[in-house]
Every structure is written in structure tokens, then in C-alpha cells.
Design an enzyme around this catalytic site. Structure first.
Site, short mmCIF file in Angstrom:
data_model
loop_
_atom_site.label_atom_id
_atom_site.label_comp_id
_atom_site.label_asym_id
_atom_site.label_seq_id
_atom_site.Cartn_x
_atom_site.Cartn_y
_atom_site.Cartn_z
N SER A 1 0.87 -1.19 0.00
CA SER A 1 0.00 0.00 0.00
C SER A 1 0.90 1.23 0.00
O SER A 1 2.07 1.14 0.39
CB SER A 1 -0.85 0.00 1.28
OG SER A 1 -1.42 1.27 1.51
N TYR B 1 -2.68 -1.26 10.45
CA TYR B 1 -2.63 -1.44 9.00
C TYR B 1 -1.28 -0.93 8.45
O TYR B 1 -0.59 -1.62 7.71
CB TYR B 1 -3.79 -0.69 8.34
CG TYR B 1 -3.86 -0.86 6.85
CD1 TYR B 1 -4.48 -1.97 6.28
CD2 TYR B 1 -3.32 0.09 5.98
CE1 TYR B 1 -4.55 -2.12 4.89
CE2 TYR B 1 -3.38 -0.06 4.61
CZ TYR B 1 -4.01 -1.16 4.07
OH TYR B 1 -4.07 -1.32 2.69
P1 NAD Z 1 -11.30 -6.08 -0.49
O1 NAD Z 1 -11.85 -5.98 0.87
O2 NAD Z 1 -12.18 -5.79 -1.65
O3 NAD Z 1 -10.63 -7.49 -0.72
C1 NAD Z 1 -9.84 -8.10 0.25
C2 NAD Z 1 -9.81 -9.57 -0.02
O4 NAD Z 1 -9.01 -10.22 0.98
C3 NAD Z 1 -11.20 -10.18 0.03
O5 NAD Z 1 -11.36 -11.08 -1.04
C4 NAD Z 1 -11.20 -10.93 1.36
O6 NAD Z 1 -12.04 -12.05 1.39
C5 NAD Z 1 -9.74 -11.35 1.43
N1 NAD Z 1 -9.35 -11.76 2.78
C6 NAD Z 1 -9.43 -11.05 3.94
N2 NAD Z 1 -9.02 -11.82 4.97
C7 NAD Z 1 -8.68 -13.04 4.44
C8 NAD Z 1 -8.18 -14.25 5.00
N3 NAD Z 1 -7.94 -14.39 6.31
N4 NAD Z 1 -7.94 -15.29 4.15
C9 NAD Z 1 -8.17 -15.18 2.83
N5 NAD Z 1 -8.64 -14.06 2.26
C10 NAD Z 1 -8.89 -13.01 3.06
O7 NAD Z 1 -10.04 -5.10 -0.53
P2 NAD Z 1 -9.10 -4.62 -1.72
O8 NAD Z 1 -9.16 -3.15 -1.74
O9 NAD Z 1 -9.34 -5.38 -2.96
O10 NAD Z 1 -7.69 -5.03 -1.08
C11 NAD Z 1 -6.81 -5.96 -1.64
C12 NAD Z 1 -5.42 -5.65 -1.14
O11 NAD Z 1 -5.02 -4.35 -1.61
C13 NAD Z 1 -5.29 -5.62 0.39
O12 NAD Z 1 -4.06 -6.20 0.76
C14 NAD Z 1 -5.31 -4.13 0.69
O13 NAD Z 1 -4.64 -3.82 1.90
C15 NAD Z 1 -4.56 -3.59 -0.52
N6 NAD Z 1 -4.79 -2.17 -0.76
C16 NAD Z 1 -6.03 -1.70 -1.14
C17 NAD Z 1 -6.19 -0.34 -1.37
C18 NAD Z 1 -7.50 0.24 -1.80
O14 NAD Z 1 -7.62 1.48 -1.87
N7 NAD Z 1 -8.50 -0.54 -2.12
C19 NAD Z 1 -5.11 0.54 -1.21
C20 NAD Z 1 -3.89 0.02 -0.82
C21 NAD Z 1 -3.74 -1.33 -0.60
#
Ligand code: NAD
Length: 261
Positions: free
Chosen positions: A145, A158
Site C-alpha cells: 500500500s 494497517y
Molecule cells: P477487499 O476488501 O475488496 O478485498 C480483500 C480480499 O481479501 C477479500 O477477497 C477478502 O475475502 C480477502 N481476505 C481477507 N481476509 C482473508 C483471509 N484471512 N484469508 C483469505 N482471504 C482473506 O479489498 P481490496 O481493496 O481489494 O484489497 C486488496 C489488497 O489491496 C489488500 O491487501 C489491501 O490492503 C490492498 N490495498 C487496497 C487499497 C484500496 O484502496 N482498495 C489501497 C492500498 C492497498
């Protein structure tokens, strides 16, 4: 599209929604074989499988909790038994919660660290063990991130997890570079997904967020998936240990925009 990705076998954790689902779908367009991991949302994972197959790839949905060794073993087993090998492992699964640090329960801290950091370690270890045993020049991509670098008050757990992902990625990238195993991170900025859906529904919150992005818009999951495809492909063959930020310039001190300061 990257021709060398055709028929490559990938595991994508957290593939049922958001960025993970977009990566699965992009890998489908690359005609790859994908193990789509989900934790609770089987329906979302099956949608990803259908989309991958529609685009000429192959896919299977597998339930697993990324914070357990047993779950990681199940994902590796699915890759080998269904597709015969493993080439790429994407540690995408993640979660966030918000609380002032003095009120943050140990339980909340441990939950976020377990998924975001321990999950990355376990996935990386599982993939590395297979790559080493079978002498595969494999590829690992960790979802970090912008908050591996930008402090984020009320999200201390986080930010700590993503800071950990940064140095973990750099360390293992160095450790396995002599074997041509490449390990990189992606650092998304603000990407519209279920993780932050509430923020985007509030016009005021959305405006504040956009004011922190020099490109003045939030990103799309597909834009992160494009970075994952490039890192997975041979087009990035000399790249290891980096964080590829996909953030519309969010890290560039946007408060100085327009010559302020
Ligand atoms: P999201 O909530 O849409 O997806 C997260 C996914 O992780 C989901 O499919 C959920 O089921 C899965 N997950 C959570 N706990 C789990 C576990 N114990 N075992 C297996 N799967 C699990 O979020 P996203 O935005 O798609 O995030 C994906 C990644 O990107 C994350 O690592 C998040 O920190 C990172 N990220 C997202 C953003 C953003 O703005 N969306 C920004 C920076 C980083």
C-alpha cells in the site's frame, strides 16, 4: 497482453472481490491457469472463475484462510493437482479497520497483522518451498500500500503491517535473487473496492480523498491488475525487490501542488 504468461499457473489470495478479483480476471485474459482463493465469498470467487474461463484461461476456486499454514498448503495443492505446477503467487488478501491507537484492542492489532503480514509470509514461504524443490524461477507479488511509506493515523496496525510487507519483500527478494526468483510489491493508492466502499459513498469523504491525489481521481482495480500482470511477466525480468506504486501520484506530497509551501 504478455505472451509468456500463457498457461502459467498462478495462485491469487483474496480473489473473490476488489483488487484480487481484478487480478484474477486479468490473468484470465492472459490465458493463465488461476487458483482463485476466497475466505467467505464463494459466490464472488465463482464469478471470477467464470470470467477467467470466458476469456480463455482456466480456473478453480479454493477456500483458505491466508493466516494459516493449512490454508496455504491447500492452495498449493490445488495448483499442483489441478494445473500441474506453480509459477506465480500473489499475496493480495488484506483487511483494514480504523481506531485511535490508544483504543486499539490487542485482538484488532493481531487480526490485521495476521492477515496482512503473516499471510504474506506464509504465502511467500509456501511458494518459495515449491520453487526451490522444483528449481522454478518463480515469481511472487505482494499487495502492499502507499501506507508502507505514508503514516496513517488511526490505522496504525494497517500501516505497521504494510511497512512490514515492504521490508519483508526487500529482504526475501535479496535472499532469492541468485536463484532468479523475483519478489516484488505493489503499492496501491486509493482504489475503489469493497474495502473502502463506505468512504466513496460519502461525497465529502470522496472530495477529501481526491484532493490528496495529484491525478484528482481514485484508481480502478484493473489499473492495479495491469501492474500485477507486468510484474508477473518476463517484461519485468530484471525487476526484483521494488514496490511498484499505482497511486495517481498520492505519495508525491500533494499538499505542495500548485507551488504551495
Ligand atoms: P477487499 O476488501 O475488496 O478485498 C480483500 C480480499 O481479501 C477479500 O477477497 C477478502 O475475502 C480477502 N481476505 C481477507 N481476509 C482473508 C483471509 N484471512 N484469508 C483469505 N482471504 C482473506 O479489498 P481490496 O481493496 O481489494 O484489497 C486488496 C489488497 O489491496 C489488500 O491487501 C489491501 O490492503 C490492498 N490495498 C487496497 C487499497 C484500496 O484502496 N482498495 C489501497 C492500498 C492497498
Amino acid at each position: 497482453m504478455y505472451k509468456d504468461l500463457t498457461n502459467k499457473v498462478a495462485v491469487v489470495t483474496g480473489g473473490s472481490k476488489g483488487i484480487g478479483k481484478a487480478i484474477c480476471e486479468r490473468f484470465g485474459k492472459e490465458k493463465m491457469c488461476v487458483v482463485v482463493n476466497y475466505h467467505s465469498d464463494e459466490e464472488g470467487a465463482q464469478e471470477a472463475v467464470a470470467e477467467i474461463e470466458k476469456n480463455g484461461g482456466k480456473a478453480v476456486a479454493v477456500e483458505a484462510d491466508v493466516s494459516t499454514e493449512e490454508g496455504m498448503d491447500r492452495l498449493l495443492k490445488a495448483a499442483i493437482e489441478t494445473f500441474g505446477s506453480l509459477d506465480i503467487w500473489v499475496n493480495n488478501a488484506g483487511m483494514e479497520t480504523q481506531k485511535p491507537t490508544h483504543e486499539l484492542e490487542l485482538e484488532d492489532w493481531e487480526k490485521v497483522l495476521k492477515v496482512n503480514l503473516t499471510g504474506v509470509f506464509l504465502g511467500t514461504k509456501t511458494a518459495l518451498s515449491y520453487f526451490k524443490t522444483h528449481q522454478i524461477k518463480g515469481n511472487i507479488i505482494n499487495m502492499s500500500s502507499v501506507h508502507e511509506q505514508i503514516p496513517w493515523p488511526t490505522f496504525a496496525h494497517y500501516a505497521a503491517s504494510k511497512g512490514g510487507v515492504k521490508l519483508f519483500t526487500e529482504t526475501v527478494a535479496m535472499e532469492y535473487a541468485p536463484e532468479n526468483i523475483r519478489i516484488n510489491s505493489i503499492g496501491p493508492g486509493a482504489i475503489k473496492t469493497p474495502i473502502n466502499a463506505e468512504k466513496f459513498e460519502d461525497p465529502k469523504e470522496k472530495e477529501i480523498l481526491e484532493s490528496m491525489i495529484p491525478m484528482e481521481r481514485v484508481g480502478k482495480p484493473e489499473e492495479v491488475a495491469a501492474a500485477a500482470a507486468w510484474l508477473a511477466s518476463n517484461e519485468s525480468s530484471y525487476v526484483t525487490g521494488i514496490t511498484l506504486f499505482v497511486d495517481g501520484g498520492m505519495k508525491l506530497y500533494p499538499s505542495f501542488q500548485g507551488g504551495k509551501g
